[in-house]
Design an enzyme around this catalytic site. Structure first.
Site, PDB file in Angstrom:
ATOM      1  N   ASN A  63      -3.378   6.688  -0.430  1.00 12.00           N
ATOM      2  CA  ASN A  63      -2.488   6.668   0.874  1.00 12.00           C
ATOM      3  C   ASN A  63      -1.734   7.871   1.170  1.00 12.00           C
ATOM      4  O   ASN A  63      -1.669   8.409   2.368  1.00 12.00           O
ATOM      5  CB  ASN A  63      -2.246   5.044   0.939  1.00 12.00           C
ATOM      6  N   SER A  77       1.116  -1.180   0.228  1.00 13.10           N
ATOM      7  CA  SER A  77      -0.018   0.325   0.110  1.00 13.10           C
ATOM      8  C   SER A  77       1.052   1.594  -0.237  1.00 13.10           C
ATOM      9  O   SER A  77       0.494   2.355   0.335  1.00 13.10           O
ATOM     10  CB  SER A  77      -0.930  -0.248   0.876  1.00 13.10           C
ATOM     11  N   HIS A  84      -2.978  -2.947  -5.679  1.00 16.41           N
ATOM     12  CA  HIS A  84      -3.555  -2.462  -4.350  1.00 16.41           C
ATOM     13  C   HIS A  84      -5.036  -2.012  -4.362  1.00 16.41           C
ATOM     14  O   HIS A  84      -5.700  -1.230  -4.439  1.00 16.41           O
ATOM     15  CB  HIS A  84      -2.578  -0.908  -4.520  1.00 16.41           C
TER      16      HIS A  84
END
Ligand code: CAA
Length: 698
Positions: A477, A406, A427
């Protein structure tokens, strides 16, 4: 005649065949063609008119691309009235998806026949509007208020058999839409069936709308359209005439049409269809994938394996020990039991998947024949490199080697193999068999066919796939880390995590950032903070310790029953954990911060502006291809309210100059965190928007 509607005469029946691929949207040419067709049929002395769609569907709705542009006549509501008012017998034959304006044309016809696979619906609320061509007035007249409002406020697609029971259609028959339509129209003519106009039927029985639809009227998480649609249906019951009900529908429709929510939802509709269209993949064939391997059977690996199994792909799951492999199988079985319960698979499919499609293994040799492997092991570069070196040794030439990391550097992982062209990041988001988002992380050397294979797999797994470049955290992220930091700064400066979460759920997020941390596990953020501190924080970066203290005390959020919130067994959600406020107070005191108050508006503004600024950096650096790719990532992976269209659509609607002004003002208090994105500065200087960049990329 317009080319979008073909006219044909079969005996007494005039046939109007819509020909506007791919979905026969009711654009201006189709509307003109229908009007001309009705007029010609009447002038020629036909006795009946059959309306149907060529290709894959009856009309799938108004042409959404026309929204927001100057309307062109004939308008759909007037056209529907004209069709209904025709002295000829008008029959519609439905196949595919008769949605929105499509179903409204069908409801203006005097009779409706459908093939068994047809679906009908009024999904306008999902686009931020309501049915604006009589749907809120005609549907309750044929199906009653309850069924009509169920369809209108959820937008769900209703199968032909249910539509028949509800009275929305009159007959279901297998066959070619043109043929069954002609036969039905002839049968109606032969039997002397009367012209039957829904608009002339009595108004539906009223209900106590405020009481019965209280929940919808309260506007779930701020979305307006379902609540406004209730009022339009109320007008069907209460207006003195059909025409006055129609006028009320129009008024409410126009209100919604002007709203930012309509703009946001329509942006989301087209953005999610645009993400998979990459010019560099035009003409690139994906590699065939018949069976896949998954390494690691934790929550993520088991979720990925489940998603693949549900899509009909055989999976070989590799774990370190027999025991771990069996635990992984149990997790998968649990996921499949959920799918069975929700009616996604039959008992037979469930059993077959578990007995025939899933192989467990403990040695890499088991992966020698698979076409694609997804690694979902512990998030540590050395571990990942070892895994990829092993894969390089055993996998067949041409196998795609994917990592589910990630945030780690996919180039470095690829360099652990002698075939970096075959390495890619896939991902997934947890739970991987439920969450729709897939970031497809393209490393420097990834071959185009491998990228195409990633997108093809995403499509097969029914994911919304978005291309991302390599950086810490990729698109989602990385942006999360910034707005999460912004929330942390606001806590240090005086806001409570609970006020922040509440302000953001009121804004429309599914959850606030602190509740999300509790759900994901506080240990995850703790590990990231420790790693970043070990790598060396910039001396200008603000840091905090209150969340570490929670972790040090063994509180990791939902899984331990305590984090920012306290969770009681059997109860949904948590209640604020008062100890957190003491930890924060201690942190502020240690840093010499005097807390101040924040309004909810300021919380939302700072949080959103930090998100937009990082997103602009992500686009400017080419990590995301277009602004819309960021929007889709946040919508599908991070609980961003769909009716706001995504952070960059929100930014456009707010106005970019004001956002840049805020960043510049706040940089006076923290010029490390609040550094304006060069792309944002450029757009403001040029007077352009993020949407202009989306259009440039078309
Ligand atoms: N207007 C314009 N374009 C449309 C469209 C519409 N109503 N519906 C679909 N399209 C386009 C899509 O953008 C897509 O274009 P690209 O190929 O260029 O990407 C193409 O048609 C095919 O669509 P999908 O990829 O979505 O195909 P699918 O088979 O997966 O789904 C569908 C088909 C179920 C019809 C789906 O497209 C859909 O849900 N469309 C929207 C339906 C809708 O909301 N209708 C109501 C419109 S609002 C209205 O009618 C207002 C009113 O009352 C006056």
């Amino acid at each position: 005649m317009s080319e979008a509607v073909e006219y044909e005469r079969i005996g007494d029946i005039a046939v109007l065949a819509a020909n506007n691929p791919p979905v026969n949207a009711l654009g201006v040419d189709v509307r003109r063609g229908l009007l001309a067709g009705i007029e010609r049929a009447e002038a020629e002395g036909a006795k009946a008119v059959l309306i149907y769609g060529k290709g894959r569907t009856y009309f799938a709705g108004a042409d959404i691309r026309e929204f927001g542009k100057p309307p062109q006549e004939p308008w759909l509501p007037g056209l529907c009235d004209r069709i209904e008012a025709s002295p000829l017998l008008v029959v519609s034959a439905l196949h595919g998806t008769a949605l929105g304006g499509g179903l409204e044309v069908a409801l203006s016809s005097h009779y409706r026949i459908a093939v068994p696979s047809a679906k009908v619906g009024l999904p306008e609320v999902n686009l931020g509007i309501l049915p604006g061509a009589g749907g809120t007035q005609r549907l309750p007249r044929v199906a009653g208020v309850e069924a009509a409002l169920d369809m209108i406020t959820t937008g769900r697609h209703v199968r032909a058999d249910e539509a028949l029971k509800l009275g929305v259609i009159d007959k279901v028959q297998d066959g070619d839409p043109r043929e069954i339509g002609l036969a039905y129209a002839q049968e109606l003519l032969d039997s002397g069936a009367p012209r039957r106009a829904v608009g002339e039927m009595p108004a539906p029985d009223p209900v106590d709308f405020d009481a019965v639809y209280e929940a919808v009227l309260k506007k779930g998480r701020g979305q307006l359209s379902p609540a406004v649609a209730v009022r339009a249906v109320q007008a069907a019951c209460e207006a003195p005439s059909f025409a006055e009900g129609m006028a009320r529908e129009r008024e409410l429709f126009m209100q919604l049409m002007e709203s930012d929510q309509r703009k946001g939802l329509i942006h989301a509709f087209f953005a999610e269809r645009a993400v998979g269209k990459l010019p560099e993949l035009k003409g690139v064939e994906p590699r065939p994938v018949h069976q896949i391997g998954v390494i690691g059977g934790g929550t993520m690996g088991a979720g990925i394996a489940t998603a693949a199994l549900l899509a009909g792909l055989p999976v070989t799951l590799l774990e370190m020990t027999q025991e771990a492999a069996h635990a992984a199988k149990d997790r998968i079985a649990g996921n499949l039991a959920g799918a069975l319960k929700r009616g996604k698979i039959s008992q037979q499919q469930h059993d077959a998947i578990l007995s025939d499609q899933l192989q467990l293994a403990t040695g890499y040799d088991a992966l020698s024949a698979v076409d694609l492997v997804i690694e979902a092991v512990f998030e540590d570069m050395d571990v990942k490199k070892q895994v990829f070196a092993q894969l390089d040794a055993v996998c067949k030439p041409g196998a795609v080697l994917a990592t589910n990391t990630s945030y780690l550097d996919v180039n470095e992982i690829a360099a652990a193999t002698k075939r970096p062209q075959d390495v890619i990041g896939l991902h997934f988001f947890s739970p991987a068999h439920v969450m729709k988002l897939l970031e497809i992380v393209v490393a420097d050397k990834t071959a185009p066919e491998v990228v195409a294979t990633g997108f093809a797999l995403g499509h097969r797994l029914k994911k919304v796939s978005v291309r991302a470049g390599v950086c810490d955290g990729f698109i989602g992220n990385r942006i999360l880390s910034t707005y999460r930091t912004c929330a942390d700064h606001m806590v240090l400066d005086g806001a409570s995590p609970f006020q922040i979460d509440k302000a953001l759920t009121d804004f429309g997020f599914a959850m606030g950032p602190f509740a999300v941390s509790d759900l994901a596990g506080l240990d995850i953020g703790w590990a990231v903070r420790k790693r970043k501190r070990a790598e060396g924080l910039d001396p200008r970066a603000r840091d905090s310790s209150y969340a570490d203290k929670l972790c040090e005390a063994g509180h990791f959020g939902q899984k331990t029953g305590k984090g920012f919130y306290v969770y009681e067994k059997g109860k949904r959600g948590g209640t604020p954990n008062p100890e957190v406020l003491d930890l924060i107070a201690a942190d502020r005191a240690a840093q010499g911060i005097t807390p101040r108050t924040f309004t909810d508006d300021e919380i939302v503004r700072r949080y959103m502006v930090s998100m937009v600024n990082e997103a602009a950096k992500v686009v400017g650096e080419g990590i995301a291809r277009r602004p819309l790719d960021v929007d889709v990532v946040l919508l599908y992976g991070y609980g961003f309210p769909r009716y706001r269209g995504g952070p960059l659509k929100w930014a456009d609607l707010q106005g970019l100059p004001g956002i840049l002004d805020d960043i510049r003002a706040w940089s006076a208090e923290d010029d490390y965190f609040w550094q304006p994105a060069p792309l944002l500065e450029k757009l403001v200087a040029e007077g352009r928007s993020f949407d202009d960049l989306n259009k440039d990329a078309e």
